[in-house]
Design a protein around this motif. Structure first.
Motif, PDB file in Angstrom:
ATOM      1  N   ASP A 233       0.648 -17.834   3.918  1.00 50.74           N
ATOM      2  CA  ASP A 233       0.997 -16.887   4.970  1.00 50.74           C
ATOM      3  C   ASP A 233      -0.076 -15.809   5.116  1.00 50.74           C
ATOM      4  O   ASP A 233      -0.826 -15.530   4.177  1.00 50.74           O
ATOM      5  CB  ASP A 233       2.343 -16.225   4.651  1.00 50.74           C
ATOM      6  CG  ASP A 233       3.481 -17.234   4.630  1.00 50.74           C
ATOM      7  OD1 ASP A 233       3.395 -18.211   5.387  1.00 50.74           O
ATOM      8  OD2 ASP A 233       4.429 -17.042   3.846  1.00 50.74           O
ATOM      9  N   PRO A 234      -0.171 -15.186   6.300  1.00 45.60           N
ATOM     10  CA  PRO A 234      -1.119 -14.081   6.481  1.00 45.60           C
ATOM     11  C   PRO A 234      -0.828 -12.939   5.512  1.00 45.60           C
ATOM     12  O   PRO A 234       0.332 -12.581   5.285  1.00 45.60           O
ATOM     13  CB  PRO A 234      -0.881 -13.656   7.937  1.00 45.60           C
ATOM     14  CG  PRO A 234      -0.291 -14.862   8.606  1.00 45.60           C
ATOM     15  CD  PRO A 234       0.537 -15.540   7.555  1.00 45.60           C
ATOM     16  N   VAL A 235      -1.871 -12.384   4.954  1.00 46.73           N
ATOM     17  CA  VAL A 235      -1.754 -11.301   3.975  1.00 46.73           C
ATOM     18  C   VAL A 235      -2.650 -10.158   4.410  1.00 46.73           C
ATOM     19  O   VAL A 235      -3.833 -10.361   4.685  1.00 46.73           O
ATOM     20  CB  VAL A 235      -2.154 -11.788   2.563  1.00 46.73           C
ATOM     21  CG1 VAL A 235      -2.080 -10.651   1.568  1.00 46.73           C
ATOM     22  CG2 VAL A 235      -1.251 -12.929   2.113  1.00 46.73           C
ATOM     23  N   GLY A 236      -2.108  -8.956   4.476  1.00 44.99           N
ATOM     24  CA  GLY A 236      -2.889  -7.781   4.823  1.00 44.99           C
ATOM     25  C   GLY A 236      -3.935  -7.467   3.765  1.00 44.99           C
ATOM     26  O   GLY A 236      -3.881  -7.963   2.631  1.00 44.99           O
ATOM     27  N   GLU A 237      -4.891  -6.640   4.125  1.00 41.80           N
ATOM     28  CA  GLU A 237      -6.015  -6.368   3.235  1.00 41.80           C
ATOM     29  C   GLU A 237      -5.578  -5.696   1.932  1.00 41.80           C
ATOM     30  O   GLU A 237      -6.017  -6.073   0.850  1.00 41.80           O
ATOM     31  CB  GLU A 237      -7.044  -5.494   3.956  1.00 41.80           C
ATOM     32  CG  GLU A 237      -8.342  -5.341   3.183  1.00 41.80           C
ATOM     33  CD  GLU A 237      -9.424  -4.664   4.003  1.00 41.80           C
ATOM     34  OE1 GLU A 237      -9.142  -3.593   4.570  1.00 41.80           O
ATOM     35  OE2 GLU A 237     -10.539  -5.212   4.084  1.00 41.80           O
ATOM     36  N   ALA A 238      -4.687  -4.707   2.023  1.00 48.68           N
ATOM     37  CA  ALA A 238      -4.224  -4.016   0.820  1.00 48.68           C
ATOM     38  C   ALA A 238      -3.417  -4.960  -0.073  1.00 48.68           C
ATOM     39  O   ALA A 238      -3.559  -4.944  -1.299  1.00 48.68           O
ATOM     40  CB  ALA A 238      -3.393  -2.795   1.200  1.00 48.68           C
ATOM     41  N   GLU A 239      -2.574  -5.777   0.536  1.00 48.74           N
ATOM     42  CA  GLU A 239      -1.789  -6.720  -0.266  1.00 48.74           C
ATOM     43  C   GLU A 239      -2.685  -7.772  -0.890  1.00 48.74           C
ATOM     44  O   GLU A 239      -2.475  -8.177  -2.044  1.00 48.74           O
ATOM     45  CB  GLU A 239      -0.721  -7.385   0.597  1.00 48.74           C
ATOM     46  CG  GLU A 239       0.160  -8.337  -0.198  1.00 48.74           C
ATOM     47  CD  GLU A 239       1.287  -8.946   0.605  1.00 48.74           C
ATOM     48  OE1 GLU A 239       2.039  -9.773   0.050  1.00 48.74           O
ATOM     49  OE2 GLU A 239       1.415  -8.585   1.804  1.00 48.74           O
ATOM     50  N   LEU A 240      -3.698  -8.225  -0.164  1.00 49.34           N
ATOM     51  CA  LEU A 240      -4.622  -9.198  -0.728  1.00 49.34           C
ATOM     52  C   LEU A 240      -5.339  -8.612  -1.942  1.00 49.34           C
ATOM     53  O   LEU A 240      -5.510  -9.286  -2.964  1.00 49.34           O
ATOM     54  CB  LEU A 240      -5.634  -9.640   0.320  1.00 49.34           C
ATOM     55  CG  LEU A 240      -6.721 -10.602  -0.162  1.00 49.34           C
ATOM     56  CD1 LEU A 240      -6.112 -11.884  -0.713  1.00 49.34           C
ATOM     57  CD2 LEU A 240      -7.708 -10.903   0.957  1.00 49.34           C
ATOM     58  N   SER A 277       6.559  -6.162   2.263  1.00 52.64           N
ATOM     59  CA  SER A 277       7.609  -6.380   1.278  1.00 52.64           C
ATOM     60  C   SER A 277       6.963  -6.554  -0.092  1.00 52.64           C
ATOM     61  O   SER A 277       6.266  -7.540  -0.335  1.00 52.64           O
ATOM     62  CB  SER A 277       8.433  -7.624   1.642  1.00 52.64           C
ATOM     63  OG  SER A 277       9.419  -7.865   0.666  1.00 52.64           O
ATOM     64  N   ARG A 278       7.162  -5.596  -0.961  1.00 55.89           N
ATOM     65  CA  ARG A 278       6.504  -5.624  -2.270  1.00 55.89           C
ATOM     66  C   ARG A 278       7.347  -6.398  -3.279  1.00 55.89           C
ATOM     67  O   ARG A 278       8.572  -6.353  -3.246  1.00 55.89           O
ATOM     68  CB  ARG A 278       6.282  -4.196  -2.778  1.00 55.89           C
ATOM     69  CG  ARG A 278       5.300  -3.399  -1.935  1.00 55.89           C
ATOM     70  CD  ARG A 278       5.077  -2.017  -2.506  1.00 55.89           C
ATOM     71  NE  ARG A 278       4.109  -1.255  -1.728  1.00 55.89           N
ATOM     72  CZ  ARG A 278       2.801  -1.303  -1.920  1.00 55.89           C
ATOM     73  NH1 ARG A 278       2.305  -2.068  -2.888  1.00 55.89           N
ATOM     74  NH2 ARG A 278       1.974  -0.592  -1.181  1.00 55.89           N
ATOM     75  N   PRO A 279       6.684  -7.083  -4.210  1.00 55.62           N
ATOM     76  CA  PRO A 279       7.429  -7.775  -5.263  1.00 55.62           C
ATOM     77  C   PRO A 279       7.983  -6.771  -6.256  1.00 55.62           C
ATOM     78  O   PRO A 279       7.553  -5.608  -6.295  1.00 55.62           O
ATOM     79  CB  PRO A 279       6.351  -8.656  -5.917  1.00 55.62           C
ATOM     80  CG  PRO A 279       5.075  -7.908  -5.700  1.00 55.62           C
ATOM     81  CD  PRO A 279       5.216  -7.236  -4.364  1.00 55.62           C
ATOM     82  N   PRO A 280       8.952  -7.166  -7.077  1.00 54.45           N
ATOM     83  CA  PRO A 280       9.442  -6.263  -8.116  1.00 54.45           C
ATOM     84  C   PRO A 280       8.314  -5.850  -9.045  1.00 54.45           C
ATOM     85  O   PRO A 280       7.398  -6.627  -9.312  1.00 54.45           O
ATOM     86  CB  PRO A 280      10.490  -7.101  -8.856  1.00 54.45           C
ATOM     87  CG  PRO A 280      10.805  -8.239  -7.973  1.00 54.45           C
ATOM     88  CD  PRO A 280       9.632  -8.470  -7.096  1.00 54.45           C
ATOM     89  N   PHE A 356       3.343 -13.096 -11.775  1.00 53.61           N
ATOM     90  CA  PHE A 356       2.751 -12.994 -10.449  1.00 53.61           C
ATOM     91  C   PHE A 356       3.789 -13.294  -9.364  1.00 53.61           C
ATOM     92  O   PHE A 356       4.563 -14.253  -9.494  1.00 53.61           O
ATOM     93  CB  PHE A 356       1.589 -13.982 -10.319  1.00 53.61           C
ATOM     94  CG  PHE A 356       0.842 -13.868  -9.023  1.00 53.61           C
ATOM     95  CD1 PHE A 356      -0.168 -12.948  -8.883  1.00 53.61           C
ATOM     96  CD2 PHE A 356       1.170 -14.671  -7.943  1.00 53.61           C
ATOM     97  CE1 PHE A 356      -0.857 -12.832  -7.677  1.00 53.61           C
ATOM     98  CE2 PHE A 356       0.497 -14.555  -6.740  1.00 53.61           C
ATOM     99  CZ  PHE A 356      -0.525 -13.626  -6.611  1.00 53.61           C
ATOM    100  N   PRO A 357       3.835 -12.479  -8.297  1.00 49.96           N
ATOM    101  CA  PRO A 357       2.942 -11.363  -7.969  1.00 49.96           C
ATOM    102  C   PRO A 357       3.362 -10.014  -8.535  1.00 49.96           C
ATOM    103  O   PRO A 357       2.757  -9.007  -8.176  1.00 49.96           O
ATOM    104  CB  PRO A 357       3.006 -11.356  -6.440  1.00 49.96           C
ATOM    105  CG  PRO A 357       4.392 -11.793  -6.131  1.00 49.96           C
ATOM    106  CD  PRO A 357       4.747 -12.810  -7.178  1.00 49.96           C
ATOM    107  N   SER A 358       4.380  -9.967  -9.389  1.00 52.25           N
ATOM    108  CA  SER A 358       4.770  -8.701 -10.013  1.00 52.25           C
ATOM    109  C   SER A 358       3.715  -8.281 -11.028  1.00 52.25           C
ATOM    110  O   SER A 358       3.168  -9.125 -11.742  1.00 52.25           O
ATOM    111  CB  SER A 358       6.131  -8.854 -10.703  1.00 52.25           C
ATOM    112  OG  SER A 358       7.149  -9.144  -9.768  1.00 52.25           O
TER     113      SER A 358
END
Length: 554
Positions: A233-240, A277-280, A356-358
């Motif tokens: 899925d597309p991932v924003g720069e900060a999340e990447l 949406s951030r992981p735990p 991962f991704p936590s």
């Protein structure tokens, strides 16, 4: 406040490979300064590179392609993949090694990069935004690091172009002449990013701050690592940046790989992704195989009520019922029924290798219950010490080897890639990130082999009695000045003791039995017990009448 004690650590830089150990030398945390790649032009590449250029606006794509047309990287190992919006004009002759993929106008950078990652054929993806100019050694300078280590994320030295040539042919001539730095200038394009690099020794001492220096507009990463971290899925720069960092990547800026920005591209630190949406923060793993319902509830409910609200819990068991008895399967069904509506809880057949991704993975034996502050203190110590693993070492344990470990996912992922045959995982993590050990004191853990300790239920389930009080820990609920940590000599409660012994000492002692319960709480427990008995009878009747076992799988 608990006194600070630094984690077990090693001298900065690269840890030499042990005798007989294969693979790259180990890098401690993010200190890449001990790595020594070959100079451009003095080595023989073997990995294919896909340079991806995203052209989604009005930037000068033709200038970027002109600079890429004179790269020193072997032509048979280098492709240029352009992701261009429908309304972006293409050069009449983009070049024989250039592939163009059109996307609808208005496509975002995240979607364009996700498409490029799927289409790229190279072992390494070298990212560029349209309008950026690079010297002939750009692809080669990045690729040399990735030939040394597969977990590098190399960041170009992003500069702001002082003068921009209009003719693409002039750009190619300037690149071949070696006068790009003199012509375009050497001022940094982002003052905040440059300040971060200067303050951290080019990220060698940055720890988690290294993520802030990431810019997808001018970087390179192994294709396999990118796909594993970013997914489909597309991932924003900060999340990447977060995902690559959490996956154990080594972030390093290369001053020998300059990229000049001719506009706004690559001139700012990555902004937080809106609506992300951030992981735990903590992924807790509890193997409940063979444990009865009450013990599981005593462990998991305390965990969900712990001081770390941002938590996800994986319950590991044979949920299909292929290798367990009918009685054990019934216990599992009761557990599923208890937590099916809780989005924080997942039912998995096998424990995950990492969190991962936590950012953190907590390994908690089902025979232990955490006191309210224990998890928060473990994560706090992990952050303060920058430790790869924090081990809570009790003096005795209800079951053999029942220790509690909080792993930093980043350190764990890297150690799994680099661990030698026969090497214990905790030792490998200590080599790449450091280890912090804490001696557990009275009340830090609750021994759930004691049936009375298993009656704990999470806060939402302990309402309605009116008089019920929260569970007491340690010697009494009124002793508000004690904390569940103990000194070696039995001194103040907020002391810590270093434990340098082997990992087999990951065992624990725990109290936490209540001295008594009021009548209201006792009535609640009786009602719960009666309800459980009714559910059990209904489940047995249904199981005997059906050919397939009951399933409450999420």
């Amino acid at each position: 406040m608990l006194p600070h004690r630094h984690s077990e650590s090693h001298p900065a830089g690269v840890r030499p490979a042990e005798s007989g150990r294969r693979g790259p030398a180990r890098v401690y945390r993010n200190d890449w300064t001990g790595l020594h790649p070959p100079d451009p032009g003095c080595w023989t590449p073997r990995l294919a590179v896909s340079t991806v250029v995203t052209a989604l606006g009005g930037e000068r794509l033709d200038l970027t392609l002109a600079a890429l047309s004179v790269q020193t990287y072997p032509a048979h190992l280098h492709e240029v993949l352009v992701i261009a919006a429908d309304d972006v004009a293409l050069p009449e002759d983009p070049g024989g090694s250039v592939r163009v993929e059109r996307v609808p106008a208005g496509t975002g950078a995240a979607s364009a990069c996700a498409l490029a990652a799927r289409l790229a054929e190279g072992d390494i993806i070298c990212w560029l935004d349209a309008g950026m100019l690079v010297d002939p050694f750009y692809a080669e300078a990045h690729a040399r690091w990735h030939h040394m280590r597969p977990d590098c994320v190399t960041l170009a030295d992003v500069l702001s172009a002082r003068d921009v040539l209009v003719d693409p042919a002039d750009v190619a001539v300037m690149a071949l002449s070696g006068d790009m730095a003199d012509t375009l200038g050497g001022e940094g394009a982002c003052a905040d990013r440059d300040a971060l690099l200067d303050a951290t020794g080019d990220l060698a001492e940055a720890d988690d701050r290294a993520r802030r220096a990431f810019t997808r507009s001018a970087c390179a990463v192994r294709t396999a690592l990118y796909r594993a971290a970013a997914g489909e899925d597309p991932v924003g720069e900060a999340e990447l940046a977060d995902r690559l960092w959490t996956a154990g990547a080594l972030f390093l800026p290369d001053r020998d790989a300059p990229a000049w920005s001719t506009g706004a591209a690559g001139t700012a630190l990555p902004a937080p992704d809106e609506g992300r949406s951030r992981p735990p923060r903590v992924r807790a793993v509890v193997d409940i195989g063979g444990a009865d319902y009450d013990m599981v509830r005593g462990c998991v409910d305390r965990l969900l009520d712990a001081g770390e609200p941002d938590i996800g819990v994986d319950l590991v068991a044979d949920w299909e019922g292929e290798r367990v008895s009918e009685e054990a399967l019934l216990e599992l069904r009761l557990v599923q029924a208890a937590y099916l509506a809780d989005a924080r809880v997942r039912f998995v057949p096998d424990p995950p290798r990492t969190g991962f991704p936590s950012p953190y993975l907590l390994q908690l034996p089902v025979a232990w219950g955490l006191s309210p502050d224990t998890l928060g203190l473990l994560t706090d110590r992990a952050e303060r010490a920058h430790a790869g693993v924090v081990e809570l070492v009790p003096e005795s344990a209800p079951t053999p080897g029942a220790g509690v470990r909080l792993w930093r996912t980043r350190a764990l992922a890297r150690a799994l890639r680099e661990r030698c045959e026969g090497e214990r995982l905790a030792d490998a993590v200590a080599e790449v990130y450091g280890r912090y050990r804490i001696q557990a004191g009275e009340g830090a853990l609750v021994d759930l082999t004691d049936p009375e300790a298993c009656h704990y239920r999470s806060e939402p389930l302990r309402t309605g009695g009116g008089n019920a009080e929260p569970e007491a820990y340690g010697d009494g609920a009124e002793d508000t000045d004690t904390r569940p940590w103990r000194q070696k000599d039995g001194g103040t409660a907020d002391g810590l003791r270093r434990d340098d012994e082997n990992d087999e000492h990951d065992e624990g002692d725990g109290d936490g039995d209540r001295d008594g319960e009021d009548a209201g709480d006792g009535r609640i427990r009786s009602l719960v017990a009666a309800a459980r008995a009714s559910v059990a009878r209904a489940a047995r009747a249904c199981a005997s009448a059906c050919t397939a076992p009951l399933r409450f799988m999420r």
